[in-house]
Each structure stands twice: as C-alpha cells, then as structure tokens.
Design an enzyme around this catalytic site. Sequence first.
Site, PDB file in Angstrom:
ATOM      1  N   LYS A 289     -91.906  62.168  -2.320  1.00 23.42           N
ATOM      2  CA  LYS A 289     -92.439  62.448  -3.785  1.00 23.42           C
ATOM      3  C   LYS A 289     -91.485  63.318  -4.387  1.00 23.42           C
ATOM      4  O   LYS A 289     -91.221  63.482  -5.423  1.00 23.42           O
ATOM      5  CB  LYS A 289     -93.863  63.129  -3.687  1.00 23.42           C
ATOM      6  CG  LYS A 289     -94.974  62.127  -3.998  1.00 23.42           C
ATOM      7  CD  LYS A 289     -96.181  62.586  -4.283  1.00 23.42           C
ATOM      8  CE  LYS A 289     -97.182  62.269  -3.192  1.00 23.42           C
ATOM      9  NZ  LYS A 289     -98.429  63.262  -3.263  1.00 23.42           N
TER      10      LYS A 289
ATOM     11  N   GLU B 118    -102.537  63.748  -2.667  1.00 24.88           N
ATOM     12  CA  GLU B 118    -102.411  65.167  -3.603  1.00 24.88           C
ATOM     13  C   GLU B 118    -102.035  64.436  -5.024  1.00 24.88           C
ATOM     14  O   GLU B 118    -100.972  63.675  -5.119  1.00 24.88           O
ATOM     15  CB  GLU B 118    -101.438  66.197  -3.042  1.00 24.88           C
ATOM     16  CG  GLU B 118    -101.636  67.109  -3.988  1.00 24.88           C
ATOM     17  CD  GLU B 118    -100.605  68.394  -3.500  1.00 24.88           C
ATOM     18  OE1 GLU B 118     -99.766  68.067  -2.369  1.00 24.88           O
ATOM     19  OE2 GLU B 118    -100.422  69.176  -4.211  1.00 24.88           O
TER      20      GLU B 118
ATOM     21  N   ARG C   9     -94.871  57.405   9.424  1.00 22.94           N
ATOM     22  CA  ARG C   9     -94.944  57.073   8.095  1.00 22.94           C
ATOM     23  C   ARG C   9     -94.066  55.960   7.818  1.00 22.94           C
ATOM     24  O   ARG C   9     -93.401  55.311   8.722  1.00 22.94           O
ATOM     25  CB  ARG C   9     -94.622  58.227   7.056  1.00 22.94           C
ATOM     26  CG  ARG C   9     -93.149  58.752   7.492  1.00 22.94           C
ATOM     27  CD  ARG C   9     -92.944  60.191   7.018  1.00 22.94           C
ATOM     28  NE  ARG C   9     -93.188  60.003   5.446  1.00 22.94           N
ATOM     29  CZ  ARG C   9     -94.178  60.926   4.748  1.00 22.94           C
ATOM     30  NH1 ARG C   9     -94.938  61.617   5.771  1.00 22.94           N
ATOM     31  NH2 ARG C   9     -94.354  60.891   3.513  1.00 22.94           N
TER      32      ARG C   9
HETATM   33  P1  ATP Z   1     -96.483  65.510  -0.318  1.00 23.15           P
HETATM   34  O1  ATP Z   1     -95.082  65.819   0.281  1.00 23.15           O
HETATM   35  O2  ATP Z   1     -96.786  65.631  -1.864  1.00 23.15           O
HETATM   36  O3  ATP Z   1     -97.730  65.904   0.549  1.00 23.15           O
HETATM   37  P2  ATP Z   1     -97.051  62.884   0.735  1.00 23.15           P
HETATM   38  O4  ATP Z   1     -96.196  61.684   0.406  1.00 23.15           O
HETATM   39  O5  ATP Z   1     -97.715  63.340   1.766  1.00 23.15           O
HETATM   40  O6  ATP Z   1     -96.559  63.897  -0.206  1.00 23.15           O
HETATM   41  P3  ATP Z   1     -99.911  62.691  -0.084  1.00 23.15           P
HETATM   42  O7  ATP Z   1    -100.445  62.495  -1.478  1.00 23.15           O
HETATM   43  O8  ATP Z   1    -100.243  64.023   0.710  1.00 23.15           O
HETATM   44  O9  ATP Z   1     -98.366  62.540  -0.383  1.00 23.15           O
HETATM   45  O10 ATP Z   1    -100.224  61.303   0.653  1.00 23.15           O
HETATM   46  C1  ATP Z   1    -101.523  60.957   0.724  1.00 23.15           C
HETATM   47  C2  ATP Z   1    -101.632  60.056   2.050  1.00 23.15           C
HETATM   48  O11 ATP Z   1    -100.690  59.057   2.190  1.00 23.15           O
HETATM   49  C3  ATP Z   1    -101.502  61.069   3.332  1.00 23.15           C
HETATM   50  O12 ATP Z   1    -102.494  60.909   4.172  1.00 23.15           O
HETATM   51  C4  ATP Z   1     -99.889  60.493   3.726  1.00 23.15           C
HETATM   52  O13 ATP Z   1     -99.829  60.981   5.302  1.00 23.15           O
HETATM   53  C5  ATP Z   1    -100.014  59.308   3.606  1.00 23.15           C
HETATM   54  N1  ATP Z   1     -98.452  58.886   3.317  1.00 23.15           N
HETATM   55  C6  ATP Z   1     -97.461  59.428   2.449  1.00 23.15           C
HETATM   56  N2  ATP Z   1     -96.490  59.012   2.627  1.00 23.15           N
HETATM   57  C7  ATP Z   1     -96.490  57.890   3.473  1.00 23.15           C
HETATM   58  C8  ATP Z   1     -95.559  56.923   4.088  1.00 23.15           C
HETATM   59  N3  ATP Z   1     -94.248  56.781   3.617  1.00 23.15           N
HETATM   60  N4  ATP Z   1     -96.068  56.016   4.960  1.00 23.15           N
HETATM   61  C9  ATP Z   1     -97.354  56.075   5.300  1.00 23.15           C
HETATM   62  N5  ATP Z   1     -98.264  57.053   4.834  1.00 23.15           N
HETATM   63  C10 ATP Z   1     -97.920  57.937   3.860  1.00 23.15           C
END
Ligand code: ATP
Length: 586
Positions: free
Chosen positions: A291, A55, A281
């Site tokens: 984030k 996002e 994660r």
């Molecule tokens: P938000 O709370 O804004 O959704 P987010 O960290 O999930 O934050 P996204 O932009 O939705 O951000 O993440 C993009 C992709 O990265 C998603 O598929 C998410 O699952 C993955 N992702 C985010 N943080 C991690 C992490 N710490 N480890 C592994 N994958 C991650």
Amino acid sequence: MKSPEASPLQTHPQSESDPPFNNPSQSVDFIREIINQDLKEGKNNGKVITRFPPEPNGYLHIGHAKSICLNFGIAEEYNGVCNLRFDDTNPEKEDVEYVDSIMEDVKWLGFDWEDRIYFASDYFEQLYLYAEELIELGKAYVCDLTPDEIREYRGTLTEPGKESPYRSRSIEENLNLFRRMRAGEFPDGSKSLRAKIDMASPNLNMRDPVLYRIRRVKHHRTENKWCIYPMYDYAHPLSDAIEGITHSICTLEFENHRPLYDWFISQLNTKSIPRQIEFARLNLTYTVLSKRRLIELVQNKFVDGWDDPRMPTLAGLRRRGFTPLAIRNFCSAIGVAKSDSVIDIANLEYFLREDLNKKAVRVMAVLNPLKLVIDNYPEDKVEELDAENNPENPAAGTRKIPFCKTLYIEKEDFREDPPKGFFRLSPGKEVRLKHAYYITCEKIVKDPKTGEIIELHCKYDPNSRGGWTTDGRKVLGTLHWVSAPHAKEAEIRLYSHLFLKPDPDDVEEGQDYKSNLNPNSLTILNGCKVEPSLMQAKPGIPYQFLRQAYFCLDSRHSSTEKPVFNRTVTLRDTWGKIEKSQRRKE
Ligand code: ATP
Ligand code: MG
C-alpha cells in the site's frame, strides 16, 4: 520480496485450453484442515466466524482480493459468517474515501457482509476498559520513555532488552496516569501505556509492547473524542474477540505477533477465543502490492489515481475491464500456502480471458484506419448485415451492422509488397471482409508528397454476401472493417505492465522499484473507428474487438462525443486457424 522461493504455480499457462494450476480446491488446504479439526473437537460450538479487516488507509488491491475470497469463502463453505471490519486505529493515515472505496470493492467482488460492518473505533471504549483491566491485573504500566528511548531499550534479536525505569509503578499510579492520559493532561508522545510481559523474550514483539499512545489527531469517525489511540497489535485480537471471531486469518508477517495476540486473549476475560492463522500473501510478477508504494505512485502522479487501469487495485482492474468472476476464479485456483511465492501475472490474465471469452460480444473496431472504397458498390446503398454476437454463446444472438461503399480497414492489413505468406490484402489479392463480402484490391492511392498509402480501391463480389461464395472459392485472409459514414470515432488506450521487470525490486544499486516503471505502459490511440453498436457500450461490459483484444468503455474519460475504450487484455489465439497459420508464416 527480493528472491522469492520458486513456486510450482509460477508456470506460464501454455495455451488457452491448459488451466495453469492443478485444482487445489479439490484438496483441502491447511487452513480448512485446521477448521475441520476445530469443528471435530467441538470448538466454538461448531461455529465458523471470520472477518476481513482492512485498514482504511488505501484502496484494495488484488492481494486483498485473495484475503477477501478466503475469509468470505470459508464462511460460506462452513455455513458461517464473515464480518467486514475496518481496523481504523491509525487516524493520521485513514480517510472515509478509503472506507467507501473498500465497501464498493468488496461488494463488486461479489461478497456480502449483510449488516455486519464494524469498525475497531466502535470498540474504543471497550478496548480502553480492557486496558484498565490489564493495569489492574498488574499486566500494563504507564511509561514515560520517549518513543526513541523505548526503541533503544527494546534490545535486538541477539541482545535482551532493558526494563523501563517506570515498569514498577503501582497499579494505583498506573490507573491514575492512564485516566489522565485519556483526559488529555499530557502532551503527545510524552507517555504510553505498555504491556508488562518480558523484556528478555526472544520475540521482540513480547518486550513490553506499547498498547496506547497519545495523539491529538482527529479521527474520521470518533472525531476529537479521543486523544489516546490503541496500537494495532492490541486492538486487533481484542476486536476479533469482541466480535466472536473463531478464525482470524491473516498474512505471514503476523506470525511473530501471534504470541502477543494469544497473550492478550489469555489475560483478559473475553467472550470468545479467536485463533490466528497465517497464510502467504499474494505476490504477482510485474506488480507492486504494497500500500505504501501504491500510495506513492498515486501521490507522485506516476499513475492517474487509484483507479488508473494499470494499477493492481480492484478499482483499477474494474476500470480496465476485469470481471469479479475472473478474479475470484484466480484466487480460488492459486489456493493458500504457508510460504511466500510469486505468481506469474499471466495466470491472472488466463482467468480473465477465460471469463471474457464467454461473456464478451464480438464487435469490429479499426485502431489504425485506412480508407477503402468499393468501386463497384452502388453510391448510396447501405446494407444491414447480420453479425453473430458471440460464437461461444449462441444465446447471445446476432446484430445488424451497416455496410456501404466506403469502409475503413486496419492499415497493417494491407501491404503493397506483401512478404511471402501474407494472406491479408495486397494488390490483386482477394480477401473476405468479416460478415460481409469478398473483395479484391485493384488500386492504391498515395499521398503525392509523402508517398503514404491513403486510400485503397477494391471491387466486391456481390455473390459472396455474408462472407461466403457459392462457387466454393476460398480465401485465406479475413479482415475486420467498419463502414466509414456509420463508424464512431473513438480513443483507444492500450496498456502494458506498469513495471519492466517481473520483479520490480530487481534494481541497480542506489535505485528503487520506481526505476523499473515502464515508460510505455500506456499508449493512447486517437482517431480509431468503431462500429456504431458501440455507441451503447457501458463501463464494465466487455467486448472483444475482433482480431484485436478485449476492451471495455472507460468510466472516467468517455463522453458521448468521444468514447474511450480500455484494452482489458490481449486475445492470444482466438481468431481461428487461418489467423494462426498466417501468424506462423509471417
Ligand atoms: P498495511 O501495510 O497498511 O497494513 P495491508 O496490505 O496489510 O497494508 P490491510 O488493510 O491491513 O493492508 O489488509 C487487510 C487484510 O488483507 C489483512 O488481513 C492482510 O493480511 C490482507 N492482505 C493484504 N495484502 C495482501 C496480499 N498481498 N495477499 C493476501 N492478503 C493480503
Ligand atoms: Mg495490514
């Protein structure tokens, strides 16, 4: 992430040569097992299509790198493709700045989406039509409850929800109201479109979730075209289906959303049936990877922007001097698991050192300069001495470094009263200057007021050029140095962990993770002296400052007048046995 499960991966690497992990890439992880099974069963016509779906509401961090490496990596391994898709359904928080940074970071990591860059907002029309289809199927309705009421009606984990009084509206009325929602006839928040599933479902996500809300907000791509926006849980599975994604890999917090994901796909006649797979994660010690928190650190100026070298963002790591290969190797070594764990940040540093050790040119820089005059060296003579660029890589060749009568050495490499076992310079003691000569200290000059040592006078042995004597005389200490008239003045920035505790959430009552911010995470040293070849330094090119650490030129604060170097990571024992035994004795 309060008390994460202990993980076998938490172990600290013991030494430079011990890889911290068993190599999981040799065994197949559970995601690849699922894909192998799907292929065996002939699903998806034997195709594997994944996506990385950020996002655009912040910069990518090392956790995202894990997801990027996984999605693009799997596509590569299975001869498939991986799309870059922006899940831009939340216009209030999104921005093109984030879109641009995300593209830059994915490319920098070394992955290529070719022409497959997509935006959920490109599908808004199709998503709208799917919603009308759901209404026509009697599977969605327009609800006039306020967001607060919807929450109240939803019930709890132990109590079933209550059905909305608007749940039984006719298909015609729902279609009519939904079209008027789109046309902008109703104020923000006054109505929503909801799926008609089951208010008594044990899974709260299935209790008539909201699909569309009214929001008059300008979108960074569709501008003011829409005043209704789809919810993530609705847009995501359908965007996957529109793109023909076969395996939709996401993090564990979406596990409870999977029934809803599958519900949308099963209700609608989509061209493909993507399958959601969840993995744990990445969590790292001394690091926050949410984030929301990273935004807070940036906006409240706890750090100097998204690319502050202390940030776990890819932009921050890049500016700090991390290499894409180090991050990719780390991601592949940690593998994927089904339950959460915390990885020791030392593991990331291990892979960084391993890569830098191969790539970094060895140079000399003095962080805390002390002037040293060689009394028996001719006044105006300058010698060009040969220095090897990287003992790990003979192909890196050699360079010339200037040597003359006046040098700088490190203040802490001299002791007037050396403790036992101090093998560096002290009165009457002989040491080697790296790549240069043997010198012996003969006189100390002190500031008459403060008593501080401000200058050393030495003699050199002209028969020890290159740092070796012909008579086989040995010295125990080898010091780095720079030629005073040729050295360039630089600023050097030393970093340590942004947080004081391995778990930043380990706080006193009433405090939050910010109380664990390390007040000394940045130390700025001015008046450092670096060898002249560093005038050619460029951001992203790693150097090892001999006996100090790995450094790289800072991309933001450097100028030709004053280069600024970031300490990428400390060395650990790479200076050889002499230094090691010396350190042991001190
Ligand atoms: P938000 O709370 O804004 O959704 P987010 O960290 O999930 O934050 P996204 O932009 O939705 O951000 O993440 C993009 C992709 O990265 C998603 O598929 C998410 O699952 C993955 N992702 C985010 N943080 C991690 C992490 N710490 N480890 C592994 N994958 C991650
Ligand atoms: Mg997310």
